[in-house]
Design a protein around this motif. Structure first.
Motif, short mmCIF file in Angstrom:
data_model
loop_
_atom_site.label_atom_id
_atom_site.label_comp_id
_atom_site.label_asym_id
_atom_site.label_seq_id
_atom_site.Cartn_x
_atom_site.Cartn_y
_atom_site.Cartn_z
N HIS A 153 4.78 -14.25 -14.85
CA HIS A 153 4.76 -13.25 -14.03
C HIS A 153 3.64 -13.37 -12.95
O HIS A 153 3.68 -12.26 -11.24
N ARG A 154 3.07 -13.90 -12.94
CA ARG A 154 1.84 -14.35 -11.81
C ARG A 154 2.44 -14.92 -10.70
O ARG A 154 1.82 -14.66 -9.07
N ILE A 155 2.95 -15.77 -10.88
CA ILE A 155 4.16 -16.26 -9.15
C ILE A 155 4.82 -15.29 -8.57
O ILE A 155 5.06 -15.31 -7.65
N VAL A 156 5.31 -14.49 -9.67
CA VAL A 156 5.74 -13.14 -9.05
C VAL A 156 5.27 -12.57 -8.16
O VAL A 156 5.41 -11.83 -6.87
N GLU A 157 3.98 -12.01 -9.57
CA GLU A 157 3.14 -11.01 -8.70
C GLU A 157 2.45 -11.52 -7.30
O GLU A 157 2.31 -10.32 -6.02
N ARG A 158 2.06 -13.08 -7.17
CA ARG A 158 1.69 -13.46 -5.71
C ARG A 158 2.77 -12.88 -4.68
O ARG A 158 2.16 -13.00 -4.06
N PHE A 159 3.61 -13.89 -4.99
CA PHE A 159 5.21 -13.71 -4.21
C PHE A 159 4.41 -12.55 -3.31
O PHE A 159 5.02 -12.18 -2.24
N LEU A 160 5.25 -11.62 -3.82
CA LEU A 160 5.68 -9.83 -3.64
C LEU A 160 4.13 -9.55 -2.95
O LEU A 160 4.22 -8.68 -1.59
N ALA A 161 3.00 -10.55 -3.29
CA ALA A 161 1.32 -9.73 -2.73
C ALA A 161 1.26 -10.41 -1.59
O ALA A 161 0.98 -9.82 -0.15
N ASP A 162 1.26 -11.43 -1.72
CA ASP A 162 1.18 -12.39 -0.46
C ASP A 162 2.24 -12.50 0.71
O ASP A 162 2.01 -12.58 2.04
N MET A 163 3.66 -12.79 0.04
CA MET A 163 4.50 -12.93 0.76
C MET A 163 5.20 -11.61 2.20
O MET A 163 5.66 -11.55 3.29
N ARG A 192 3.07 -4.28 -11.03
CA ARG A 192 4.40 -3.79 -11.29
C ARG A 192 5.36 -3.38 -11.53
O ARG A 192 6.22 -4.15 -11.93
N LEU A 193 5.73 -4.50 -10.39
CA LEU A 193 7.01 -5.17 -9.77
C LEU A 193 7.55 -5.93 -10.63
O LEU A 193 8.67 -6.59 -10.59
#
Length: 109
Positions: A77-87, A97-98
């Protein structure tokens, strides 16, 4: 293979048991916004898979295998969250949420 709800329940148990030894069924149902019966049925299934132990009137605690599985789900979850926020530039609350929706659709690799 774990269902999406199984994963969410493992995450909730992990988070609730960081403060105390056991997570109570009512607290899990409340945190996941589902009925206690739904939580109880899932707990029984996960206990059969030896991912957790359910002690009536005390609560639920993760086994070593369950803790590893929960940590893997949280990490994903955190990896996906970081991708969505950072990238992709999403705000953190939106990325969180996403990530809950995207993490289940991605292949394990």
């Amino acid at each position: 293979m774990l269902s999406n709800f199984d994963r969410e329940l493992l995450k909730a148990i992990y988070r609730l048991t960081r403060k105390s030894s056991f997570a109570h069924t009512g607290d899990l149902a409340e945190s996941l916004a589902v009925s206690p019966g739904t939580v109880t049925a899932t707990i029984k299934r996960l206990a059969e898979r030896r991912l957790l132990e359910h002690r009536p009137y005390r609560g639920v605690e993760l086994t070593a295998a369950g803790r590893r599985q929960a940590m893997a789900v949280i990490r994903r979850h955190r990896i996906v969250e970081r991708f969505l926020a950072d990238m992709l530039g999403y705000a953190w609350n939106e990325a969180d949420r996403l990530a809950g929706a995207f993490e289940h659709e991605l292949p394990q690799e």
